[in-house]
Design a protein around this motif. Structure first.
Motif, PDB file in Angstrom:
ATOM      1  N   ASP A  35       0.849  -1.195   0.000  1.00 55.84           N
ATOM      2  CA  ASP A  35       0.000   0.000   0.000  1.00 55.84           C
ATOM      3  C   ASP A  35       0.885   1.245   0.000  1.00 55.84           C
ATOM      4  O   ASP A  35       1.623   1.475   0.960  1.00 55.84           O
ATOM      5  CB  ASP A  35      -0.890  -0.012   1.240  1.00 55.84           C
ATOM      6  CG  ASP A  35      -1.865   1.142   1.305  1.00 55.84           C
ATOM      7  OD1 ASP A  35      -1.724   2.118   0.530  1.00 55.84           O
ATOM      8  OD2 ASP A  35      -2.787   1.071   2.135  1.00 55.84           O
ATOM      9  N   PRO A  36       0.809   2.079  -1.044  1.00 55.86           N
ATOM     10  CA  PRO A  36       1.683   3.256  -1.100  1.00 55.86           C
ATOM     11  C   PRO A  36       1.355   4.311  -0.042  1.00 55.86           C
ATOM     12  O   PRO A  36       2.142   5.222   0.199  1.00 55.86           O
ATOM     13  CB  PRO A  36       1.436   3.812  -2.508  1.00 55.86           C
ATOM     14  CG  PRO A  36       0.060   3.372  -2.854  1.00 55.86           C
ATOM     15  CD  PRO A  36      -0.095   2.015  -2.190  1.00 55.86           C
ATOM     16  N   HIS A  37       0.210   4.176   0.639  1.00 52.91           N
ATOM     17  CA  HIS A  37      -0.215   5.160   1.632  1.00 52.91           C
ATOM     18  C   HIS A  37      -0.074   4.666   3.069  1.00 52.91           C
ATOM     19  O   HIS A  37      -0.375   5.387   4.008  1.00 52.91           O
ATOM     20  CB  HIS A  37      -1.663   5.575   1.371  1.00 52.91           C
ATOM     21  CG  HIS A  37      -1.894   6.025  -0.033  1.00 52.91           C
ATOM     22  ND1 HIS A  37      -1.376   7.202  -0.525  1.00 52.91           N
ATOM     23  CD2 HIS A  37      -2.545   5.446  -1.060  1.00 52.91           C
ATOM     24  CE1 HIS A  37      -1.716   7.339  -1.789  1.00 52.91           C
ATOM     25  NE2 HIS A  37      -2.413   6.275  -2.148  1.00 52.91           N
ATOM     26  N   ASN A  38       0.367   3.415   3.233  1.00 49.97           N
ATOM     27  CA  ASN A  38       0.466   2.858   4.582  1.00 49.97           C
ATOM     28  C   ASN A  38       1.734   2.015   4.701  1.00 49.97           C
ATOM     29  O   ASN A  38       1.817   0.922   4.160  1.00 49.97           O
ATOM     30  CB  ASN A  38      -0.761   2.002   4.891  1.00 49.97           C
ATOM     31  CG  ASN A  38      -0.796   1.551   6.332  1.00 49.97           C
ATOM     32  OD1 ASN A  38       0.214   1.525   7.024  1.00 49.97           O
ATOM     33  ND2 ASN A  38      -1.976   1.199   6.798  1.00 49.97           N
ATOM     34  N   PHE A  39       2.690   2.542   5.436  1.00 52.66           N
ATOM     35  CA  PHE A  39       3.937   1.820   5.687  1.00 52.66           C
ATOM     36  C   PHE A  39       4.029   1.391   7.151  1.00 52.66           C
ATOM     37  O   PHE A  39       5.097   1.286   7.722  1.00 52.66           O
ATOM     38  CB  PHE A  39       5.140   2.685   5.287  1.00 52.66           C
ATOM     39  CG  PHE A  39       5.339   2.736   3.793  1.00 52.66           C
ATOM     40  CD1 PHE A  39       6.164   1.822   3.168  1.00 52.66           C
ATOM     41  CD2 PHE A  39       4.672   3.666   3.026  1.00 52.66           C
ATOM     42  CE1 PHE A  39       6.343   1.840   1.797  1.00 52.66           C
ATOM     43  CE2 PHE A  39       4.834   3.705   1.646  1.00 52.66           C
ATOM     44  CZ  PHE A  39       5.674   2.785   1.034  1.00 52.66           C
ATOM     45  N   GLU A  40       2.846   1.165   7.753  1.00 53.33           N
ATOM     46  CA  GLU A  40       2.788   0.711   9.140  1.00 53.33           C
ATOM     47  C   GLU A  40       2.258  -0.717   9.247  1.00 53.33           C
ATOM     48  O   GLU A  40       2.658  -1.477  10.100  1.00 53.33           O
ATOM     49  CB  GLU A  40       1.885   1.647   9.965  1.00 53.33           C
ATOM     50  CG  GLU A  40       2.322   3.096   9.959  1.00 53.33           C
ATOM     51  CD  GLU A  40       3.686   3.310  10.590  1.00 53.33           C
ATOM     52  OE1 GLU A  40       3.996   2.637  11.598  1.00 53.33           O
ATOM     53  OE2 GLU A  40       4.444   4.146  10.082  1.00 53.33           O
ATOM     54  N   ILE A  41       1.325  -1.078   8.359  1.00 50.71           N
ATOM     55  CA  ILE A  41       0.695  -2.401   8.396  1.00 50.71           C
ATOM     56  C   ILE A  41       1.169  -3.198   7.187  1.00 50.71           C
ATOM     57  O   ILE A  41       1.271  -2.667   6.094  1.00 50.71           O
ATOM     58  CB  ILE A  41      -0.844  -2.265   8.378  1.00 50.71           C
ATOM     59  CG1 ILE A  41      -1.301  -1.488   9.613  1.00 50.71           C
ATOM     60  CG2 ILE A  41      -1.516  -3.635   8.330  1.00 50.71           C
ATOM     61  CD1 ILE A  41      -2.774  -1.131   9.591  1.00 50.71           C
ATOM     62  N   GLN A  42       1.433  -4.458   7.377  1.00 49.47           N
ATOM     63  CA  GLN A  42       1.887  -5.380   6.323  1.00 49.47           C
ATOM     64  C   GLN A  42       3.087  -4.795   5.570  1.00 49.47           C
ATOM     65  O   GLN A  42       3.031  -4.522   4.376  1.00 49.47           O
ATOM     66  CB  GLN A  42       0.768  -5.717   5.358  1.00 49.47           C
ATOM     67  CG  GLN A  42       1.115  -6.928   4.499  1.00 49.47           C
ATOM     68  CD  GLN A  42      -0.036  -7.373   3.624  1.00 49.47           C
ATOM     69  OE1 GLN A  42      -1.081  -6.755   3.568  1.00 49.47           O
ATOM     70  NE2 GLN A  42       0.161  -8.471   2.936  1.00 49.47           N
ATOM     71  N   THR A  43       4.161  -4.615   6.287  1.00 45.40           N
ATOM     72  CA  THR A  43       5.386  -4.081   5.690  1.00 45.40           C
ATOM     73  C   THR A  43       6.495  -5.120   5.752  1.00 45.40           C
ATOM     74  O   THR A  43       6.385  -6.135   6.442  1.00 45.40           O
ATOM     75  CB  THR A  43       5.860  -2.809   6.428  1.00 45.40           C
ATOM     76  OG1 THR A  43       6.135  -3.137   7.792  1.00 45.40           O
ATOM     77  CG2 THR A  43       4.815  -1.715   6.342  1.00 45.40           C
TER      78      THR A  43
END
Length: 116
Positions: A35-43
């Motif tokens: 997800d380009p907008h979320n680097f907190e979950i599933q990284t």
């Protein structure tokens, strides 16, 4: 987008454009996410605090201190996501400032155990 095959080696370069030629660039952290907008979950960490977390991550020599180069092998997030996005944090330091973050390399922190 840049299309690659799974396990294909990707080569990246980050360069600093500055009139000050006495600066050093250091790759501190690179994280991948579907997800380009979320680097907190599933990284997925490629490098964290200067420490390689992925076995395919490889830094490369650069003749210029203002350029950081590295590579890693392309991967997918369990084949459920068509894209992988990267977010990298770079540190810029004065050249030959050996107390700076750029010269510390891998900065893994270990917590001490509390004794009884």
């Amino acid at each position: 987008p840049y299309y690659v095959d799974l396990k294909q080696n990707l080569f990246l370069e980050a360069s600093l454009h500055s009139s000050d030629s006495n600066l050093v660039v250091f790759v501190d952290t690179c994280v991948a996410s579907p997800d380009p907008h979320n680097f907190e979950i599933q990284t997925y960490d490629l490098i964290r605090h200067g420490c390689a977390k992925d076995s395919t991550y490889s830094p490369y020599y650069s003749p210029h201190s203002s350029v950081a180069r590295f590579s890693f092998s392309a991967f997918s997030f369990i084949n459920q996501h068509p894209s992988v996005y990267l977010k990298c944090e770079l540190v810029v330091c004065k050249e030959r400032d050996y107390s700076s973050r750029c010269y510390q390399g891998c900065a893994s922190r270990y917590k001490r155990r509390v004794s009884s």
